[in-house]
Design a protein around this motif. Structure first.
Motif, PDB file in Angstrom:
ATOM      1  N   LYS A 129       0.819  -1.216   0.000  1.00 29.47           N
ATOM      2  CA  LYS A 129       0.000   0.000   0.000  1.00 29.47           C
ATOM      3  C   LYS A 129       0.853   1.268   0.000  1.00 29.47           C
ATOM      4  CE  LYS A 129      -3.427  -2.447   2.814  1.00 29.47           C
ATOM      5  NZ  LYS A 129      -4.139  -2.466   4.121  1.00 29.47           N
ATOM      6  N   THR A 130       2.157   1.104  -0.146  1.00 25.99           N
ATOM      7  CA  THR A 130       3.049   2.257  -0.077  1.00 25.99           C
ATOM      8  C   THR A 130       4.252   2.045  -0.985  1.00 25.99           C
ATOM      9  OG1 THR A 130       4.198   3.733   1.472  1.00 25.99           O
ATOM     10  CG2 THR A 130       4.422   1.367   1.871  1.00 25.99           C
ATOM     11  N   ASP A 131       4.950   3.129  -1.295  1.00 25.28           N
ATOM     12  CA  ASP A 131       6.158   3.034  -2.120  1.00 25.28           C
ATOM     13  C   ASP A 131       7.423   2.916  -1.282  1.00 25.28           C
ATOM     14  OD1 ASP A 131       4.615   3.339  -4.440  1.00 25.28           O
ATOM     15  OD2 ASP A 131       4.707   5.520  -4.296  1.00 25.28           O
ATOM     16  N   ALA A 132       7.359   3.391  -0.040  1.00 24.84           N
ATOM     17  CA  ALA A 132       8.537   3.386   0.837  1.00 24.84           C
ATOM     18  C   ALA A 132       8.080   3.509   2.283  1.00 24.84           C
ATOM     19  CB  ALA A 132       9.480   4.538   0.485  1.00 24.84           C
ATOM     20  N   VAL A 133       8.978   3.116   3.194  1.00 21.05           N
ATOM     21  CA  VAL A 133       8.681   3.205   4.628  1.00 21.05           C
ATOM     22  C   VAL A 133       9.812   3.967   5.312  1.00 21.05           C
ATOM     23  CG1 VAL A 133       8.195   1.946   6.757  1.00 21.05           C
ATOM     24  CG2 VAL A 133       7.441   1.002   4.562  1.00 21.05           C
ATOM     25  N   LEU A 134       9.420   4.924   6.143  1.00 20.07           N
ATOM     26  CA  LEU A 134      10.367   5.699   6.946  1.00 20.07           C
ATOM     27  C   LEU A 134      10.120   5.332   8.403  1.00 20.07           C
ATOM     28  CD1 LEU A 134      12.487   7.950   7.320  1.00 20.07           C
ATOM     29  CD2 LEU A 134      10.612   9.602   7.228  1.00 20.07           C
TER      30      LEU A 134
END
Length: 343
Positions: A129-134
């Motif tokens: 559900k996302t392109d990247a995680v921070l």
């Protein structure tokens, strides 16, 4: 006396260092496994206990990458009374999701923010559900293998001996700097003696080849809980209560002390949950101040203060911003963009 007690604990710090070194070595040798993912996983963390400016760095990075990529912020949600995986909503209470994740969600409404103490489990749930995680405060979370790690050091901590718990405040030794892709020395003075700067860089370079940046915290315009701006200069003749529940309120006190007529400080531990008794104590102190008076708190603390309290008393909070020093912001921004886009 307290200092003497802490130094009597040095043997325990040695044992602690051996245990943490052994654990890290097992991960380095792949005898303990780290989970990796097929998307950018960027970690922000520190080797010491809190107070290095991780949340301002999260916000700084979101400002850089939000126009380019869809980023989900993942935090443990320190201080919350709930467990497990939760999405953070603007209408949440800090006691359920943590003050820092709530602050980030309220400022970056377009970003998904989730909390979970099991970071690997959380990424499994959100990875499609996302392109990247921070990730905020996950440098020691070795069960997860990040694609990029940002390590923060408080400037003043690097002018002292690095001692692990329980004698000192460090969770790991400087040896673990080797895993960082970027090192940022936060809360730096805007002007640093070249010799001091060189000594700090040389100290860190003994353990890491990562590029080293220096950043400062700048204080922004005072805001009400409804985000109405007020110039601090308006309160020059006011008596203020400085209400904090953060790791180190001293810099904020130093910033405000000459900007108001007087300051009464009320300090609580980091992530403190304000009880009814606390609020009554604050209100009592406020009532006993001379006329023309306000309460000033931090952006993190305003997330935990009840809405009826901040509406009843003239309460303002002061946002902070991270700035990269010494004309290195373009280089820093470029490395951050690559961390999210070049995976």
């Amino acid at each position: 006396m307290l200092r003497l007690i802490r130094y009597l604990l040095i043997p325990f710090s040695i044992i602690y260092s051996i245990i943490t070194w052994s654990r890290n070595k097992l991960y380095d040798l792949n005898l303990l496994k780290s989970k990796s993912f097929d998307l950018p996983i960027v970690v922000i963390g520190n080797l010491a206990l809190g107070g290095t400016g991780k949340s301002p760095m999260v916000e700084h990075i979101l400002h850089i990458v939000n126009p380019l990529i869809k980023v989900t912020v993942l935090s443990r949600g320190y201080g919350r009374k709930t467990k497990g995986f939760r999405y953070v909503h603007e209408t949440d209470e800090a006691i359920n999701v943590g003050d820092e994740p709530l602050q980030i969600k309220r400022k970056f409404k377009e970003n998904t923010v989730v909390v979970c103490e099991n970071r690997v489990h959380a990424i499994e749930k959100i990875k499609n559900k996302t392109d990247a995680v921070l990730l905020d405060d996950a440098y020691q979370h070795r069960k997860l293998k990040p694609t990029f790690s940002i390590l923060l050091f408080d400037y003043y901590s690097l002018n002292k001996p690095i001692i692990t718990l329980p004698t000192g405040n460090f969770r790991d030794t400087l040896l673990e700097s080797k895993r960082a892709d970027i090192i940022v020395v936060t809360k730096s003075p805007s002007e640093i003696n070249e010799v001091t700067k060189k000594n700090i860089v040389n100290r860190l370079k003994k353990h890491s080849d990562a590029p080293i940046f220096f950043s400062e915290i700048t204080y922004q315009t005072l805001l009400t809980s409804s985000k109405q701006e007020t110039d601090i200069r308006f309160f020059l003749e006011y008596h203020a209560i400085l209400l904090t529940g953060i790791a180190n309120p001293a810099p904020l006190y130093e910033y405000l002390v000459e900007k108001v007529k007087s300051i009464t400080t009320i300090k609580f531990p980091d992530h403190h949950v304000f009880s009814e008794k606390d609020l009554l104590k604050i209100e009592h102190l406020f009532d006993n101040l001379p006329s023309k008076k306000i309460i000033i708190t931090t952006e993190k603390d305003i997330q935990r203060l009840p809405q009826d309290f901040v509406l009843k008393l003239p309460t303002y909070y002061i946002p902070i911003q991270q700035n990269i020093l010494f004309n290195q912001s373009e280089e820093f921004n470029s490395l951050i963009k690559k961390a999210f886009l070049d995976q």
